[in-house]
Design a protein around this motif. Sequence first.
Motif, mmCIF file in Angstrom:
data_model
loop_
_atom_site.group_PDB
_atom_site.id
_atom_site.type_symbol
_atom_site.label_atom_id
_atom_site.label_comp_id
_atom_site.label_asym_id
_atom_site.label_seq_id
_atom_site.Cartn_x
_atom_site.Cartn_y
_atom_site.Cartn_z
ATOM 1 N N GLU A 1 0.475 -0.750 -0.012
ATOM 2 C CA GLU A 1 0.037 0.405 -0.089
ATOM 3 C C GLU A 1 1.144 1.881 0.030
ATOM 4 O OE1 GLU A 1 -0.896 1.266 3.810
ATOM 5 O OE2 GLU A 1 0.127 -0.218 4.960
ATOM 6 N N ASN A 2 0.605 2.696 0.025
ATOM 7 C CA ASN A 2 1.023 3.211 -0.357
ATOM 8 C C ASN A 2 0.823 4.773 0.657
ATOM 9 O OD1 ASN A 2 2.694 3.972 -2.319
ATOM 10 N ND2 ASN A 2 1.392 3.974 -3.673
ATOM 11 N N GLU A 3 -1.068 4.258 1.636
ATOM 12 C CA GLU A 3 -0.762 5.199 2.203
ATOM 13 C C GLU A 3 -1.386 5.270 3.562
ATOM 14 O OE1 GLU A 3 -5.144 6.042 1.181
ATOM 15 O OE2 GLU A 3 -5.056 6.353 -0.564
ATOM 16 N N GLY A 4 -0.935 3.953 4.220
ATOM 17 C CA GLY A 4 -0.277 3.905 5.435
ATOM 18 C C GLY A 4 -1.785 3.541 6.443
ATOM 19 N N ASN A 5 -2.794 3.097 5.592
ATOM 20 C CA ASN A 5 -4.231 3.238 6.222
ATOM 21 C C ASN A 5 -4.598 1.295 6.669
ATOM 22 O OD1 ASN A 5 -3.990 2.715 3.099
ATOM 23 N ND2 ASN A 5 -6.525 1.942 3.307
ATOM 24 N N ALA A 6 -3.209 0.723 5.718
ATOM 25 C CA ALA A 6 -3.287 -0.693 6.667
ATOM 26 C C ALA A 6 -2.778 -0.772 7.039
ATOM 27 C CB ALA A 6 -2.919 -1.892 4.884
ATOM 28 N N ARG A 7 -1.418 -0.278 7.182
ATOM 29 C CA ARG A 7 -0.625 -0.293 8.105
ATOM 30 C C ARG A 7 -1.085 -0.423 9.881
ATOM 31 N NH1 ARG A 7 5.420 0.220 9.382
ATOM 32 N NH2 ARG A 7 6.603 -1.453 7.968
ATOM 33 N N LEU A 8 -2.258 0.662 9.910
ATOM 34 C CA LEU A 8 -3.500 1.601 10.888
ATOM 35 C C LEU A 8 -4.241 0.201 11.104
ATOM 36 C CD1 LEU A 8 -2.965 5.243 10.540
ATOM 37 C CD2 LEU A 8 -2.288 3.864 12.437
ATOM 38 N N SER A 9 -4.534 -0.082 9.952
ATOM 39 C CA SER A 9 -6.142 -1.029 9.819
ATOM 40 C C SER A 9 -5.484 -2.355 10.424
ATOM 41 C CB SER A 9 -6.525 -1.274 9.166
ATOM 42 O OG SER A 9 -7.462 -0.173 8.443
ATOM 43 N N VAL A 10 -4.552 -3.057 10.511
ATOM 44 C CA VAL A 10 -3.630 -3.953 11.340
ATOM 45 C C VAL A 10 -2.748 -3.867 12.345
ATOM 46 C CG1 VAL A 10 -3.799 -5.165 8.673
ATOM 47 C CG2 VAL A 10 -1.622 -4.396 10.716
ATOM 48 N N SER A 11 -2.759 -2.634 12.713
ATOM 49 C CA SER A 11 -1.953 -2.246 14.316
ATOM 50 C C SER A 11 -3.634 -2.282 15.661
ATOM 51 C CB SER A 11 -1.402 -1.164 14.011
ATOM 52 O OG SER A 11 -0.071 -1.811 12.457
ATOM 53 N N LEU A 12 -4.392 -0.529 15.067
ATOM 54 C CA LEU A 12 -4.987 -0.755 16.234
ATOM 55 C C LEU A 12 -6.206 -1.897 16.721
ATOM 56 C CD1 LEU A 12 -4.493 3.315 15.396
ATOM 57 C CD2 LEU A 12 -4.107 2.039 17.023
ATOM 58 N N PRO A 13 -7.255 -1.927 16.007
ATOM 59 C CA PRO A 13 -8.135 -2.572 16.216
ATOM 60 C C PRO A 13 -7.380 -4.432 16.912
ATOM 61 C CG PRO A 13 -8.569 -1.527 13.773
ATOM 62 C CD PRO A 13 -7.085 -1.595 14.419
ATOM 63 N N LYS A 14 -8.826 -4.161 18.138
ATOM 64 C CA LYS A 14 -7.867 -5.785 18.244
ATOM 65 C C LYS A 14 -8.397 -7.248 17.528
ATOM 66 C CE LYS A 14 -11.906 -6.572 21.580
ATOM 67 N NZ LYS A 14 -13.563 -5.365 21.194
ATOM 68 N N ILE A 15 -8.698 -6.561 16.889
ATOM 69 C CA ILE A 15 -9.499 -7.863 15.778
ATOM 70 C C ILE A 15 -8.587 -7.598 14.261
ATOM 71 C CG2 ILE A 15 -10.778 -9.649 14.776
ATOM 72 C CD1 ILE A 15 -12.319 -9.539 17.370
ATOM 73 N N HIS A 16 -8.071 -8.263 13.613
ATOM 74 C CA HIS A 16 -7.481 -8.273 12.424
ATOM 75 C C HIS A 16 -7.796 -9.828 11.832
ATOM 76 C CE1 HIS A 16 -4.184 -7.893 8.718
ATOM 77 N NE2 HIS A 16 -5.385 -7.810 8.634
ATOM 78 N N ILE A 17 -9.022 -9.525 10.673
ATOM 79 C CA ILE A 17 -9.865 -10.136 9.556
ATOM 80 C C ILE A 17 -9.152 -9.674 7.801
ATOM 81 C CG2 ILE A 17 -11.065 -11.345 8.574
ATOM 82 C CD1 ILE A 17 -12.917 -10.436 10.902
ATOM 83 N N ALA A 18 -7.723 -10.489 7.870
ATOM 84 C CA ALA A 18 -6.941 -10.704 6.668
ATOM 85 C C ALA A 18 -7.951 -11.561 5.092
ATOM 86 C CB ALA A 18 -5.274 -11.058 6.423
ATOM 87 N N ILE A 19 -8.643 -11.162 4.196
ATOM 88 C CA ILE A 19 -9.048 -12.233 3.092
ATOM 89 C C ILE A 19 -8.380 -11.661 1.933
ATOM 90 C CG2 ILE A 19 -10.756 -10.392 2.825
ATOM 91 C CD1 ILE A 19 -12.966 -12.649 1.943
ATOM 92 N N MET A 20 -7.946 -13.598 1.901
ATOM 93 C CA MET A 20 -7.433 -13.295 0.018
ATOM 94 C C MET A 20 -7.125 -14.319 -0.444
ATOM 95 S SD MET A 20 -3.813 -13.212 2.756
ATOM 96 C CE MET A 20 -2.658 -13.101 1.728
ATOM 97 N N GLY A 21 -7.168 -14.198 -1.480
ATOM 98 C CA GLY A 21 -7.748 -15.850 -3.201
ATOM 99 C C GLY A 21 -6.514 -16.912 -2.445
ATOM 100 N N ILE A 22 -6.907 -18.190 -3.393
ATOM 101 C CA ILE A 22 -6.269 -19.250 -2.369
ATOM 102 C C ILE A 22 -4.928 -19.105 -3.254
ATOM 103 C CG2 ILE A 22 -7.674 -21.031 -1.739
ATOM 104 C CD1 ILE A 22 -7.589 -21.746 -4.042
ATOM 105 N N GLU A 23 -5.300 -18.430 -4.679
ATOM 106 C CA GLU A 23 -3.506 -18.507 -5.471
ATOM 107 C C GLU A 23 -2.408 -16.903 -5.118
ATOM 108 O OE1 GLU A 23 -6.535 -16.219 -5.725
ATOM 109 O OE2 GLU A 23 -5.536 -15.145 -6.818
#
Lengths: 492, 244
Positions: free
Chosen positions: A243-265
Motif C-alpha cells: 500500500e501507499n497511504e499507511g491505512n493498511a498498517r493502521l488498520s492491522v495495528s490498532l484494532p484488537k481483531i484483524h481479519i485478512a481475506i485473500m484468494g488461495i492463489e
Amino acid sequence: MAIAPEKIEVPAGSGAAHDDNFHNPPEKPSAQFHHDADEKTADLRHRELIQSALGKYYVARAGKQSKFQNWGAARQTAAEVKWEAVGHLDQYLREFEEKITARGTKVFWASTEEEARDYIVGVIKDAGARRIIKSKTMTGEEIHLNAALEKEGFEVAESDLGEYIVQLREEAPYHFVFPAMHLSRGEISDLFREKLGTAATDSPEELTMIAREVMREKYIAADVGISGGNFAIAETGMISITENEGNARLSVSLPKIHIAIMGIEKVLPKMSDLALFLPMLATAGAGQALTGYNTLLGGPKQEGEIDGPQEFHVVLLDNGRTKLLADPEQRDALSCIRCGACLNVCPIFKNVGGHTYGTTYQGPIGSVITPHFKEMQTWKHLSSASSLCGACTETCPVKIDLAHHLLQNRRNAATQKPVWWEKWAMKGFAWFMNQPRLYRLALKLAPLAQAFHPLVKGRRLDPLYVWTAGREFPKVKRETFKDFWAKRGNLG
Amino acid sequence: MPTPTSSREAILSAIRRALAVPAPKPGHHAGESEPQQEPQFENTFSILGQEAATSQKRTWLPPVGESWDEWADLFAANSLDLKTQWILCADEADLKTQLEKLKSENGWKKIGLHRGELTDLAAETLGLENLYVDGGYDAHELEKCDAGITQCDALVAQTGSILSTNKSAGGRVLSILPPHHVVIARREQLLPDLPAAFELMQQKYGDKYPSLMGFITGPSRTGDIERILVLGAHGPKKLTILCV
C-alpha cells in the motif's frame, strides 16, 4: 448455471451498492455492458480524465521499469516462481497454514463467497464488535463484504482514500488499483461537501486532509480491521500487504481483531521471492520503485510485543479459483498479482471505462477470469471486448498470456453453446466466397447499391447499421483491384 | 467458529484434481507438445536452488554500486525522489545538532519514542515531553505527539526504504500514527538492495520473526485524486532519516 446475479439484499442508501450489477441489477450483464460502453465511449470528459491519469502512469512506469538491469529476466522468473507456487498450490497452502497457525493465527478456508462472509460476520459478532475499519481488499469486493456487514448493522469505513470516495458515492471501485480514477477533484469536493459538510476546494491536498481527519478517529475507535493480502508466504507463514497511504498498517495495528481475506492463489514459496515481487508489483502497478508501505504479518501480537491485535484471522477464498486451476490452458491467470497494468494499457478499458465491465476485476484480466469464477455464457461478452492488440500480454509482469486467453474464452463459449445464426452466417459466407461469378457480380453492384445507401444510412433499416451508427463507410471503388492490376499489364 | 473441515478438504482435493493435468511452462502455449509432456518441474528455482536465485535477482533489479559511498549516494537520490529528508551525520555530536535543528524547525513539543540506544540519546538531547510506548500507551496520546522517533533494522539503498519490525521500531503504531516519523540508524545498517534485506531478516530472526516486519519507503502518500501526489494520506506527512 444461474444467470441471475447472486442475490444479496442491499440496504437502501448504504455503501452497499458494491455489487457487480450495481447499475441496474435486473439488466443482463451483456446488455448493460453494451449500453454503458456506448455511453462512455462518447463521453469526452471521461476520456480526458482517464487519458490524463494514465498519461502520468505511463511516464512513471517507463521511468522505473528502465531502472531494472533486466526486466525481461525478472519477468520470466516472476512467472516461473508463480508457476511453481500455483503448480503445487495444495502443498504451499498447507505449509502456509501450518506455519501461520503455529503463531496463533486462525486460518479459515472458504469455498464460496457466502462461507467467507458468514465466517467474518461470525467473528465480529462473537467479539461483540461494532466498528470496522477496512483497508483496500478486492477479494472483499468480490464477496460483497460491505453489504453483508452493513446488513448486520456494523459501521464500516473504507480507509483507502479512493475506496472511501467510491464508498461515499455508493458505487463500486472503477479500477481495482485506482478506485476513483474516473473522478475529478471538483466532483470529489462536491461529494465531500454534500456528505461531510466540508468547504469546497480544488486542492487534492486539502481533499486528502479531509479524509485523513475523518479516518484518524475511526482507526483508534475501530474494534476490527479488515484487509486484503497481496502475497501469502508459505515458507514463513506470513501475509504481505502492499500500500501507499499507511491505512493498511493502521488498520492491522490498532484494532484488537484483524481479519485478512485473500484468494488461495496468492501464495509464494519463499519470503525472499518478495525481493522480486514487491518492486515488480510497484513498478507495473503504479510506476514506483517500491510502494510506501510493504508489510509482512506473521501473527497477532506475540508475547513480549508492545502492540498489535489479539486475534488475527486469515480467510482463504476459493470462489471459482479451483475451476480456473482445472483449465491448464489458462491456469497462468492465477499467477496474477493484481497490479492493474493490463487495464492501464488496454484500448478497450481506456474507452469504455472500469464500471462498464460490471465486474469486481475489470480490464483484460477481469474478462479472462470472470467467466471462470462465475459463468461462461453470462460473461462471455467480455472476451469479445478486445482488440486483440496484445498490449495486455506484453505489459503483464508475470507473463500471463491474456490476449490468447480472451480468444480461448471465445472458443470455449462457442463450443459450449454454439450460436445458431453465427454458424449459418459463416456457412453462407463460405459458400458465397466459393462462387467467383457471384462474387464478381456483387463487386460490380456494390457501387450502385452504395448510391442508395443514404436512404437508410445510420438507421435501423441499414444492413450495415452496427458499423454506420458511429462511423463512415468507405466508398466502394468502381474499378476493382483485379481490374486495376489487369490494366497495368503486370499479369504477363 | 472452527473451519468446517469439509471446505478445507474440498478445496485441497479440488486443487489436487486440477493439478493432475500439467500446465505449460511460462512462455509456452498450451497445446505445444513438448512442454506439455515434460515429466518434471524444472525452473530457475528448482534447478539453481534458492540461493542462486537470490544472487541472480541482484543482476536484474536496479543497480546499486559496490561501495558504501555509492549506496549512500543512491539512498540520498532516492530520498529526494520520495521526499524523504535524508541527513547523513558526521558523528554523534552532529546527530545532536541535527536533532536540535529539527526540534526548532518543526516546533516539537512532545515526542513518542521507544527505549533504545539511539532513541535514548535523542530523548536526552531534545529534552522534551516524552511518551515511551514500551510499556503500553494510549493511542489518543500518541496521536497528539509531534513526532515518533524510532530505530530500525536496516536501510535499503536500492529503493530508499527503511526496513523495520515491531521489535526494532517500538511496536506497530509508533512509526505510523504521529505526523512526523524520525528514524535514527547507524551507518553500518545501510544495505545495498532488497535481496540483502531479506537475507538480514532471515539471519537476524531465524524462525522467531516479529509479528510485523516491513519496508517504509517515503512518507505516507496517495495519488487517488487525479493521480496527483499528496503526502500524508493516513500515516506520517514527513519522514526524516538520520544516519550516524
